[in-house]
Design a protein around this motif. Structure first.
Motif, PDB file in Angstrom:
ATOM      1  N   THR A   1       0.827  -1.167   0.012  1.00 26.56           N
ATOM      2  CA  THR A   1      -0.073  -0.043  -0.129  1.00 26.56           C
ATOM      3  C   THR A   1       0.848   1.171   0.057  1.00 26.56           C
ATOM      4  O   THR A   1       2.223   1.150   0.328  1.00 26.56           O
ATOM      5  N   LEU A   2       0.197   2.316  -0.392  1.00 28.72           N
ATOM      6  CA  LEU A   2       0.982   3.592  -0.444  1.00 28.72           C
ATOM      7  C   LEU A   2       1.395   4.133   0.805  1.00 28.72           C
ATOM      8  O   LEU A   2       2.584   4.556   1.199  1.00 28.72           O
ATOM      9  N   GLN A   3       0.502   3.478   1.802  1.00 32.43           N
ATOM     10  CA  GLN A   3       0.897   3.830   3.021  1.00 32.43           C
ATOM     11  C   GLN A   3       2.047   3.200   3.934  1.00 32.43           C
ATOM     12  O   GLN A   3       2.962   3.628   4.493  1.00 32.43           O
ATOM     13  N   ASP A   4       2.074   1.942   3.615  1.00 29.81           N
ATOM     14  CA  ASP A   4       3.359   0.975   3.701  1.00 29.81           C
ATOM     15  C   ASP A   4       4.677   1.612   3.054  1.00 29.81           C
ATOM     16  O   ASP A   4       5.586   1.564   3.803  1.00 29.81           O
ATOM     17  N   VAL A   5       4.622   2.135   1.843  1.00 27.49           N
ATOM     18  CA  VAL A   5       5.737   2.743   1.365  1.00 27.49           C
ATOM     19  C   VAL A   5       6.022   4.071   2.059  1.00 27.49           C
ATOM     20  O   VAL A   5       7.156   4.102   2.289  1.00 27.49           O
TER      21      VAL A   5
ATOM     22  N   ARG B   1       1.931   9.560  11.534  1.00 22.78           N
ATOM     23  CA  ARG B   1       0.801   9.108  10.849  1.00 22.78           C
ATOM     24  C   ARG B   1      -0.277  10.164  10.359  1.00 22.78           C
ATOM     25  O   ARG B   1      -0.695  10.113   9.052  1.00 22.78           O
ATOM     26  N   LEU B   2      -0.462  11.143  11.283  1.00 24.31           N
ATOM     27  CA  LEU B   2      -1.146  12.403  10.827  1.00 24.31           C
ATOM     28  C   LEU B   2      -0.403  13.282   9.860  1.00 24.31           C
ATOM     29  O   LEU B   2      -1.244  13.483   8.823  1.00 24.31           O
ATOM     30  N   LEU B   3       0.931  13.263   9.738  1.00 24.87           N
ATOM     31  CA  LEU B   3       1.557  14.104   8.645  1.00 24.87           C
ATOM     32  C   LEU B   3       1.405  13.136   7.372  1.00 24.87           C
ATOM     33  O   LEU B   3       1.241  13.839   6.279  1.00 24.87           O
ATOM     34  N   PHE B   4       1.618  12.020   7.495  1.00 26.77           N
ATOM     35  CA  PHE B   4       1.555  11.109   6.292  1.00 26.77           C
ATOM     36  C   PHE B   4       0.133  11.026   5.698  1.00 26.77           C
ATOM     37  O   PHE B   4       0.063  10.988   4.589  1.00 26.77           O
TER      38      PHE B   4
ATOM     39  N   ASP C   1      -5.667  21.253  10.038  1.00 22.30           N
ATOM     40  CA  ASP C   1      -4.971  21.982  10.879  1.00 22.30           C
ATOM     41  C   ASP C   1      -3.217  21.496  10.621  1.00 22.30           C
ATOM     42  O   ASP C   1      -2.520  22.447  10.597  1.00 22.30           O
ATOM     43  N   THR C   2      -3.079  20.315  10.165  1.00 22.49           N
ATOM     44  CA  THR C   2      -1.696  19.741   9.858  1.00 22.49           C
ATOM     45  C   THR C   2      -1.467  20.380   8.758  1.00 22.49           C
ATOM     46  O   THR C   2      -0.091  20.807   8.445  1.00 22.49           O
ATOM     47  N   GLU C   3      -2.140  20.351   7.634  1.00 26.22           N
ATOM     48  CA  GLU C   3      -1.642  21.057   6.183  1.00 26.22           C
ATOM     49  C   GLU C   3      -1.241  22.440   6.761  1.00 26.22           C
ATOM     50  O   GLU C   3      -0.254  23.059   6.240  1.00 26.22           O
ATOM     51  N   ASN C   4      -1.925  23.185   7.289  1.00 28.94           N
ATOM     52  CA  ASN C   4      -1.829  24.723   7.648  1.00 28.94           C
ATOM     53  C   ASN C   4      -0.598  24.860   8.355  1.00 28.94           C
ATOM     54  O   ASN C   4       0.232  25.812   8.118  1.00 28.94           O
ATOM     55  N   SER C   5      -0.200  24.068   9.532  1.00 29.83           N
ATOM     56  CA  SER C   5       0.844  24.291  10.207  1.00 29.83           C
ATOM     57  C   SER C   5       2.056  23.471   9.643  1.00 29.83           C
ATOM     58  O   SER C   5       3.495  24.261   9.767  1.00 29.83           O
ATOM     59  N   TRP C   6       2.095  22.434   9.118  1.00 32.04           N
ATOM     60  CA  TRP C   6       3.139  21.538   8.675  1.00 32.04           C
ATOM     61  C   TRP C   6       3.588  21.156   7.221  1.00 32.04           C
ATOM     62  O   TRP C   6       4.732  21.218   6.786  1.00 32.04           O
ATOM     63  N   VAL C   7       2.461  21.468   6.607  1.00 32.35           N
ATOM     64  CA  VAL C   7       2.776  21.026   5.061  1.00 32.35           C
ATOM     65  C   VAL C   7       2.771  22.123   4.256  1.00 32.35           C
ATOM     66  O   VAL C   7       2.029  22.740   3.615  1.00 32.35           O
ATOM     67  N   SER C   8       4.070  22.744   4.251  1.00 32.79           N
ATOM     68  CA  SER C   8       4.477  23.879   3.413  1.00 32.79           C
ATOM     69  C   SER C   8       5.181  23.544   2.070  1.00 32.79           C
ATOM     70  O   SER C   8       5.704  22.439   2.128  1.00 32.79           O
ATOM     71  N   ILE C   9       4.991  24.418   0.882  1.00 31.13           N
ATOM     72  CA  ILE C   9       5.925  24.047  -0.210  1.00 31.13           C
ATOM     73  C   ILE C   9       7.261  23.671   0.316  1.00 31.13           C
ATOM     74  O   ILE C   9       8.053  22.886  -0.400  1.00 31.13           O
ATOM     75  N   ALA C  10       7.847  24.787   1.247  1.00 30.30           N
ATOM     76  CA  ALA C  10       9.254  24.543   1.495  1.00 30.30           C
ATOM     77  C   ALA C  10       9.709  23.341   2.239  1.00 30.30           C
ATOM     78  O   ALA C  10      10.531  22.596   1.952  1.00 30.30           O
ATOM     79  N   ASN C  11       8.642  22.789   3.005  1.00 28.14           N
ATOM     80  CA  ASN C  11       8.650  21.571   3.794  1.00 28.14           C
ATOM     81  C   ASN C  11       8.808  20.464   2.745  1.00 28.14           C
ATOM     82  O   ASN C  11       9.629  19.402   2.812  1.00 28.14           O
TER      83      ASN C  11
END
Length: 977
Positions: free
Chosen positions: A553-557, A586-589, A618-628
């Motif tokens: 699965t993509l998650q396992d990858v 897990r939340l980040l992935f 909330d995770t997208e807003n705080s952690w998932v940026s283009i730079a990250n």
């Protein structure tokens, strides 16, 4: 150098310096390197490096530096690095990129590279001093009253607009959306105007503005108010207002262009429809007039022959002529005069596009309602080239009641001027406004009309390094951009010119001697080149081998790849204050998977028992940026580069071959970025996504563009942005390939000055014009099928060489967007000497490439192979982007970029997983012969394979312990109806 210790110490230090440009303490020497040096020196005993004294090391450093003609690191060098760091911090380059830029700066200047800790100190001080300087300027520029007004910005305007409306620009093109955007732009412009003096004093770069304004976009009012430093709060709001004014002016221009295009396309369609409706009557009229003209010609010929007949008297001639003419008129179609009128009207309509303008005039009021408020809110630059258009805009803003002879009409074409004062039922004022809106759109496109406050519609020179800064610091800027070796334009041009002349000689001779079996000449004199198939197949070994494994699965990858690379550590909380420093991976992935697969947070939350939709957002807003995401992607690319198996795809040692290719993606929401194209999207609208791939098949960059944009300007931007990702010690040459969409002559010039050889696959390459460096070559090879048609304009190039270097330094140092710069220059090409010179230089480089392309079968094969790989990678992108039928549900550029960056990260995870699986498989093979065969099979295929990947996840069929319903089935049967 008497002792063995000194000899070994010198040899190891020299080897390390050759590789890294710096020196290391003897305690950091690797034991294997000490043994290797001992073997070279034929020492048969162990050497105690503890006896390698600092005095010896210092003496050896001086000797090695002198031997390689390098300078020692000094206070002067530290000052230069600090100055360079300050300029990079001002454009908010991230710390990793600054580190690579400083290393490159030292390397190019042949200065000893300092230690990592010294670099860290320089960079940290640079960031601290820059922010301190900005806060001091805010302190001295703003009174306490103005600071408080800034901090209360949202509450002050809450009665007019919500915070969401103030932060986010509506992408709709309806009247309500456009009027609301105009109203908010006017509000921000008023605030901006009041703060003009402050902005001038603080003097923030556009990149710094974007950085500081993110605190407002990402945080909420309470988080900002909790900051104890009111100068920092004020700086954030100052940046936010500046950013909104510039972004909203750009979006207003985008909307105006799109609306005008819709109306003009509709008018063209109406013109075609009316022409089709009138085709039969016009055809009948044309046929009648034509037949009448033929009859008239025959009658005239007969009359003429009668007048010349000597056997007839004058009276007889006259009588017979009158009879013929009378018979002609008697036989004439009774509708002839109407047909004449119809033909005349048809000619006039086609010449003046009367039906086209009639359609525009009919819709003029609707066009005014849509765009009137936007035009009034936009900030047009008063020094734009098209002064006549500016006068017309000022006249429009004065809200005139009528059009007269004194109204500014110099911006109109001759046809428009005639139509304006033509007597009909249409109000001339409505005509004038239609012509004005069309002219504004045209001016924004060709840059004869620019905006004063804008990121994308400013005057071209304002994007480049300033003339004064260039004049005062040219040497330092050239060194920082690794352009100092191109300083002497004459020498550079002569070197390329001599090579082109020699290639004409060699290639023409080989063709004449039939040494190029793939080259042929057609009967019409044009040439062709055959393209042998590359040794590359996606149907070979790898998919079969991978497919035989149990599906993953993509998650396992994701978890497996993180186990080996720890790429999750590249994600950092980007909230301005008080954010968590750790995240549940897990939340980040889940968030990255939600974005990259286009499932969306709502659908993933429904499919997952662990995370709510709010948690994902909330995770997208705080952690998932283009730079990250880019940082995490770089981590995967570097990991792939560190493996030994991917080296089987290197065609030549010391050469890096990359490629880029665009793909079309449908956008299912309102978006000024998206355009309609029946060819690509049917009845829907979409955008283009340009992906960059290296020969080890890792995706190192992705950028988003409108479907109407060519990929070519984005090629430079992708390679500039990825410089440190691609940096490898053993790379001596870098080649980049695209298809025809990624090719222009300007790209040849830009990539050459970036030390990249451009090798595109150009459609109908035999139609390309070749250029000679000397006029003698034009004459000498005039009979050759590869004859140069023209001589290069050396004077044009050399007269503008300094500006060409300034342009390239601006792009390489990230003072401006490479794609935006090239698009702006090309749109105003007719009167832009710099772009003409840039293209002229590119024409010489293009000629050199085509001559090599014709003569080198291996080069053609490698180009085709690399483009096959990136095209296969685009298919993988489609496979990963399976959610919601691959139709994006976001419309803003940054939102689309976030989705595609997440998609790229997922693609690289699959590719890296494949490499790890294949490497692990090879290690299980005992026989060297068997391993060699497997590796040979792998080398002819591609690791871009996904048959073994389970994208949809796993359905669990575990019964729930308790029913979800409170009532029993019997009770439900007896529900009272």
């Amino acid at each position: 150098m008497q002792s063995d210790v000194a000899k070994v110490g010198f040899l190891v230090s020299k080897a390390y310096f050759q590789a890294k440009g710096r020196f290391f303490e003897s305690s950091r020497f690797f034991a294997a390197d000490i043994k290797r040096a001992s073997r070279v020196l034929a020492l048969n005993h162990a050497v105690d490096m503890d006896k390698y004294t600092p005095e010896m090391a210092t003496r050896h450093r001086k000797q090695i530096l002198a031997q390689y003609n390098w300078q020692a690191y000094s206070n002067e060098t530290a000052a230069l690095l600090a100055l360079h760091t300050d300029s990079l911090v001002s454009i908010r380059m991230n710390k990793e990129d600054i580190l690579f830029a400083l290393v490159s700066f030292c390397w190019m200047r042949r200065v000893e590279i300092p230690s990592y800790n010294q670099f860290v100190d320089i960079i940290s001080i640079g960031f601290q001093s820059y922010e301190t300087r900005m806060l001091e300027r805010v302190e001295t520029s703003l009174s306490a009253k103005k600071k408080n007004a800034l901090i209360q910005f949202f509450p002050q305007h809450s009665h007019l607009h919500t915070i969401g409306e103030l932060k986010r620009i509506d992408q709709g093109l309806g009247q309500r959306s456009l009027n609301q955007n105009a109203s908010i732009l006017k509000l921000f412009s008023e605030q901006f105007s009041e703060l003009a003096r402050v902005y001038k004093k603080v003097n923030l770069t556009d990149e710094a503005i974007t950085h500081f304004s993110d605190a407002i976009y990402l945080g909420n009012n309470d988080e900002i108010r909790r900051l104890k430093n009111d100068n920092k709060q004020s700086l954030y709001y100052l940046s936010f207002i500046y950013d909104q004014v510039h972004k909203r002016n750009d979006f207003a221009a985008d909307a105006l262009l799109k609306v005008v295009k819709q109306f003009t396309n509709r008018a063209k369609g109406d013109e075609r429809s009316k022409r089709d409706e009138q085709r039969l009557s016009t055809l009948e009229a044309n046929r009648t007039v034509l037949n009448s003209a033929k009859d008239a010609k025959r009658v005239l010929e007969l009359v003429f022959s009668i007048t010349k007949d000597p056997n007839l008297s004058f009276e007889e001639r006259n009588e017979r002529s009158q009879q013929l003419i009378s018979a002609f008129f008697s036989a004439q179609n009774p509708e002839f005069d109407k047909h004449i009128e119809r033909v005349g009207n048809s000619i006039i309509k086609q010449a003046t596009h009367a039906d086209y303008y009639s359609s525009l005039f009919e819709n003029s009021l609707k066009l005014q309602r849509l765009l009137g408020s936007l035009i009034k809110a936009m900030s047009f630059y008063k020094q734009s080239k098209n002064q006549a258009l500016l006068d017309a805009i000022d006249f429009y803003l004065s809200q005139p009641k009528a059009i007269d002879e004194d109204s500014p009409t110099a911006f109109l074409t001759k046809t428009e001027a005639n139509l304006l004062f033509e007597e009909d039922d249409i109000n001339p004022l409505n005509k004038y406004r239609v012509f004005l809106f069309n002219a504004v759109a045209k001016g924004l496109k060709d840059k004869s009309l620019t905006l004063e406050y804008s990121y994308r519609y400013k005057q071209t020179p304002s994007y480049m390094i300033g003339v004064e800064e260039w004049r005062n610091h040219k040497k330092r800027l050239l060194a920082a951009a690794s352009l100092d070796k191109f300083f002497d334009g004459r020498s550079v041009l002569d070197g390329i010119g001599m090579s082109v002349t020699q290639r004409f000689e060699d290639v023409t001779r080989r063709i004449a001697q039939d040494e190029n079996p793939h080259f042929s000449v057609k009967d019409d004199g044009t040439w062709r080149i055959r393209y042998p198939d590359p040794e590359f197949s996606i149907a070979k070994y790898i998919p079969t081998l991978l497919g035989s494994s149990r599906s993953v699965t993509l998650q396992d990858v994701m978890f497996e790849i993180d186990r080996h690379t720890n790429f999750s550590s590249c994600f950092r909380n980007r909230l301005p204050r008080g954010g968590n420093t750790e995240i549940d991976i897990r939340l980040l992935f889940a968030t990255v998977l939600s974005l990259g697969t286009n499932l969306g947070h709502t659908e993933l939350a429904r499919a997952s028992k662990l995370f709510s939709e709010k948690a994902l957002k909330d995770t997208e807003n705080s952690w998932v940026s283009i730079a990250n995401l880019q940082r995490a992607n770089d981590c995967l690319v570097k990991t792939i580069q560190s493996l030994s198996l991917p080296t089987i795809y290197n065609e030549n040692n010391g050469r890096l071959h990359t490629s880029s290719d665009g793909k079309k993606v449908v956008v299912n929401v309102n978006s000024l970025l998206a355009n309609y194209s029946y060819k690509y999207y049917g009845k829907e609208q979409g955008i283009s996504v340009n992906s960059f791939l290296d020969e080890k098949q890792s995706f190192f960059h992705v950028n988003v563009l409108t479907s109407s944009d060519r990929e070519a300007p984005y090629v430079l931007e992708g390679l500039v942005s990825s410089k440190h990702t691609l940096m490898q010690d053993d790379i001596e040459e870098h080649i980049h390939s695209t298809d025809t969409h990624g090719y222009t002559e300007a790209v040849f010039a830009g990539l050459y000055l970036m030390d990249v050889s451009f090798a595109p696959r150009i459609k109908n390459v035999h139609h390309q014009t070749l250029y000679a460096y000397h006029s003698k070559s034009t004459q000498k090879y005039s009979d050759s099928p590869l004859a140069p048609k023209s001589q290069i304009n050396k004077k044009l190039i050399l007269d503008n060489w300094d500006d060409i270097l300034r342009l390239m330094a601006s792009m390489k140092l990230k003072r401006c967007s490479s794609s935006q710069m090239l698009k702006m220059l090309s749109s105003s090409e007719r009167d832009n000497t710099l772009y003409k010179a840039f293209k002229e230089f590119g024409r010489l480089l293009k000629t050199h490439f085509i001559l090599n392309y014709v003569d080198d079968e291996e080069l053609r094969q490698n180009i085709q192979k690399q483009l096959n790989r990136v095209e296969l990678g685009q298919k993988l992108a489609d496979k990963v982007l399976f959610g919601r039928n691959g139709k994006l549900q976001v419309g803003l550029h940054d939102e689309v970029q976030l989705v595609m960056a997440s998609n790229t990260l997922l693609r690289n995870m699959i590719i890296l997983w494949n490499y790890l699986f294949l490497s692990d498989y090879c290690l299980t093979l005992d026989s060297e012969e068997q391993r060699a065969k497997v590796i040979e099979s792998i080398s002819t295929g591609s690791v871009i394979a996904w048959a073994h990947i389970n994208f949809m996840g796993i359905y669990e069929f575990n019964p729930v312990g308790k029913s979800r319903f409170n009532a029993t089935l019997n009770k439900m049967r007896n529900v009272s109806i």
